[in-house]
Design an enzyme around this catalytic site. Sequence first.
Site, mmCIF file in Angstrom:
data_model
loop_
_atom_site.group_PDB
_atom_site.id
_atom_site.type_symbol
_atom_site.label_atom_id
_atom_site.label_comp_id
_atom_site.label_asym_id
_atom_site.label_seq_id
_atom_site.Cartn_x
_atom_site.Cartn_y
_atom_site.Cartn_z
ATOM 1 N N GLU A 41 40.710 29.159 36.860
ATOM 2 C CA GLU A 41 40.322 29.570 38.215
ATOM 3 C C GLU A 41 39.013 30.325 38.192
ATOM 4 O O GLU A 41 38.193 30.186 39.106
ATOM 5 C CB GLU A 41 41.419 30.441 38.835
ATOM 6 C CG GLU A 41 41.189 30.777 40.313
ATOM 7 C CD GLU A 41 40.203 31.912 40.559
ATOM 8 O OE1 GLU A 41 39.488 31.872 41.575
ATOM 9 O OE2 GLU A 41 40.133 32.828 39.720
ATOM 10 N N ASP A 96 44.264 32.052 33.744
ATOM 11 C CA ASP A 96 43.166 32.368 32.829
ATOM 12 C C ASP A 96 42.706 33.812 32.939
ATOM 13 O O ASP A 96 42.943 34.506 33.933
ATOM 14 C CB ASP A 96 41.985 31.413 33.047
ATOM 15 C CG ASP A 96 41.506 31.382 34.499
ATOM 16 O OD1 ASP A 96 42.341 31.551 35.413
ATOM 17 O OD2 ASP A 96 40.297 31.181 34.726
#
Length: 390
Positions: A139, A81
Amino acid sequence: MLTQIKDIALKLAPRLIEIRRHLHSHPELSGQEYHTSAYVAGVLSSSGVHVREAVGKTGVVGEVQGHGSDRRLLAIRTDMDALPINERTGLEFTSRATGVMHACGHDVHTTVGLGTAMVLSELTSQLPGNVRLLFQPAEETAQGASWMIADGVMENVSAILSVHVFPSIPAGKVGIRYGALTAAADELEITIIGESGHGARPHEAIDAIWIAAQVITTLQQAISRTQNPLRPVVLSIGQITGGRAPNVIADQVKLLGSVRSLHPETRTNLPGWIEKIVANICHSYGAQYEMSYRPGVPGVQNNIGLSQILQTAAEEAWGSDRVLVLTEPSLGAEDFSRYLEHAPGAMFRLGVGYEDRTNYPLHHPQFEVNEAAIVTGVVTLAYAAVKYWQ
C-alpha cells in the site's frame, strides 16, 4: 448477534495482541511481505478460513462462507506492508528488521482483519452471505491494490470496507467520514536544462539551480493566488539533484515531487497549470525544461450508504459518544481508492491514540498505538458486515 461478536472478540483479545506484536517485530517492506503473508495464511487456516496465497504477488485472500442465501459478496481489505524507517519506540517488541518499521499501523490493520475473519468464522451459520478478506501488500508504494485487482479479487464483490488507524483519535473511538476521505496523489518530475559555466562568470552561463529555485518558489506562491482555496492543492518538492562542483554553474537540475488534490476537476487542470509556470520561467532566463506528470492513485470517496452502515454499527456497538463524524478529509493518499473503481466502498478511522501522553503521527519513528483499539476495530468491522446484509 452484536453480543456474540463482542464476546468472541474479547475472548480473542490476548491472541490478537500477540499477533499484532509478532507482526510489529517482523515488518517487511512493500512487495516483500513473504513472512507476513505466510503468517497471515497460517492464522486464517487455523481458524477454518479458506485461504488463497500469492494473490497480488504477496497478498493473501481469506473466504468466509456464510450459510445464508444472500448473493451479495462483501469484501474487507487490510494492508500488510511497513515503511523504511528506523524504529525509536523502545518497545519490548520493537522491529527486528534494521531500518524497517510498522510506522503507519499496518500491523494493526492486519490484526483487525484477522480478528474479523476469526470472529465471522465462528458465526457462519448466522451469516446471510459470504465475506472475502483481502490482505494487501504494497500500500505504501500504491501498487498492491492494482496487483490484487489484476488477480481477480474484486470479481463478484458487491461492496468493500476498510480501516485505517488514526493517532489523533483516542483508542476506543472511531471516525466516520462521508464523501472525500483522502486525496489524489500524483508524481511530478521537472528537469531544468541550462548551460554550464564558471562560478565567477555567471553571466556567461544559464544557471539551472537558480532557475529551479524560481520554479519552486513561484509554484508555491501561485497556488495561493491562482487555485481555488476551497479546493486544496499541496505541491511538495521532495528531492532536488544537480550540479557537479561548488565553483561550476549547474547545467541541469532535476526536481521530484508529489501533487495532492481533492477535486477531480482541479486534478485534471494541474499538469497544464504547472507546465505553463515552468515554461514561462525557463523562457524568461533562456533555459529549456522537460516535465513528466504521472497520475497516481485517485482520492478515496466513501460511499454514503456504506458509511452510514459503519456509523450505525459503531454507535450500536460502542455508543454514539464514541463515534466521531469527521468534517475534514486528509490530503494523504490511499490505494483503497482502486477498489472503489470496481465496487462501492467505505473506510473508517480507528482511534489508536493515548489520552495521557504524546501521540506521534503516522510515519514517525516513535509512532505507537494503544492496543485497546484492536477489539474496537474487530467488533466494528464484523458487526458492520452483519449490518450490510440487513
